[in-house]
Write an enzyme that holds these catalytic residues in place. Sequence first.
Site, PDB file in Angstrom:
ATOM      1  N   LYS A 158      -5.393   9.155  -1.056  1.00  0.00           N
ATOM      2  CA  LYS A 158      -5.551   8.617   0.483  1.00  0.00           C
ATOM      3  C   LYS A 158      -4.379   8.610   1.516  1.00  0.00           C
ATOM      4  CE  LYS A 158      -9.342   5.066   1.204  1.00  0.00           C
ATOM      5  NZ  LYS A 158      -9.591   3.568   1.265  1.00  0.00           N
TER       6      LYS A 158
HETATM    7  O1  G3P Z   1     -12.773   2.151   2.433  1.00  0.00           O
HETATM    8  C1  G3P Z   1     -12.081   1.241   3.378  1.00  0.00           C
HETATM    9  C2  G3P Z   1     -12.396  -0.096   3.345  1.00  0.00           C
HETATM   10  O2  G3P Z   1     -11.610  -0.693   2.209  1.00  0.00           O
HETATM   11  C3  G3P Z   1     -11.900  -0.991   4.534  1.00  0.00           C
HETATM   12  O3  G3P Z   1     -12.770  -2.030   4.462  1.00  0.00           O
HETATM   13  O4  G3P Z   1     -13.786  -4.372   4.957  1.00  0.00           O
HETATM   14  O5  G3P Z   1     -11.210  -3.596   4.940  1.00  0.00           O
HETATM   15  O6  G3P Z   1     -12.709  -3.018   6.780  1.00  0.00           O
HETATM   16  P1  G3P Z   1     -12.613  -3.239   5.426  1.00  0.00           P
END
Ligand code: G3P
Length: 214
Positions: A83
């Site tokens: 990533k």
């Molecule tokens: O896959 C990306 C994710 O982990 C981000 O999610 O909920 O932190 O915006 P969030």
Amino acid sequence: MKIFIDSADINEIREVHSWGILDGVTTNPTLIAKTGKKFDTCIREIVELVKGPISVEVISSDWEGMVKEARELAKYGEWITIKIPMSKDGLKAVKILSEEKIKTNMTLVFSPNQAILAAKAGATFVSPFVGRLDDISHFGMEIISDIVQIYKNYNFKTEIIVASVRNPLHVVTAGKLGAHIVTCPYQVLELMIKHPLTDIGIKKFLEDYQKIPK
Ligand code: G3P
């Protein structure tokens, strides 16, 4: 449609894996920190269980550092996907890694323009974050619609991972738009199973079973 779990918690991953629906895993430094485990332990546990793409994020912000980290991380196994955050250095790193056949997932993508560049650089996956756009009053799923259309127009091979998923409706919309993958937190995957009519139906069948003469 492929379903990934957005988690580094091996118990959650093991549970969803046992449902027979899991195609891959995405992690990030926040999710790994939440487990309270060492980075190495965390990744090894996931690699042992899941035979599908496993995204692991670099922490360097310069391309040389990203590439160096990626080459090390790739040694965890054939399914490791690196990533890389969207930036000039990130694009450069993705290009180099794609030439080395190391799988990449360009992350922290918030616009169709960024997604075009990720595909041009040769990213294996691109991760537009829909929930974080919703959080600032933009319709996150609109960029998915745009990216799906643009990638189709040019037959880009990069697969779209709908990320920062917050609810089951994000998953349905992703499916209707034809995004390749959704990566969901455990709670969203659990919610996808649930329907009140299913619960009522199961209860009724069990009650009626009791009425059958023995
Ligand atoms: O896959 C990306 C994710 O982990 C981000 O999610 O909920 O932190 O915006 P969030």
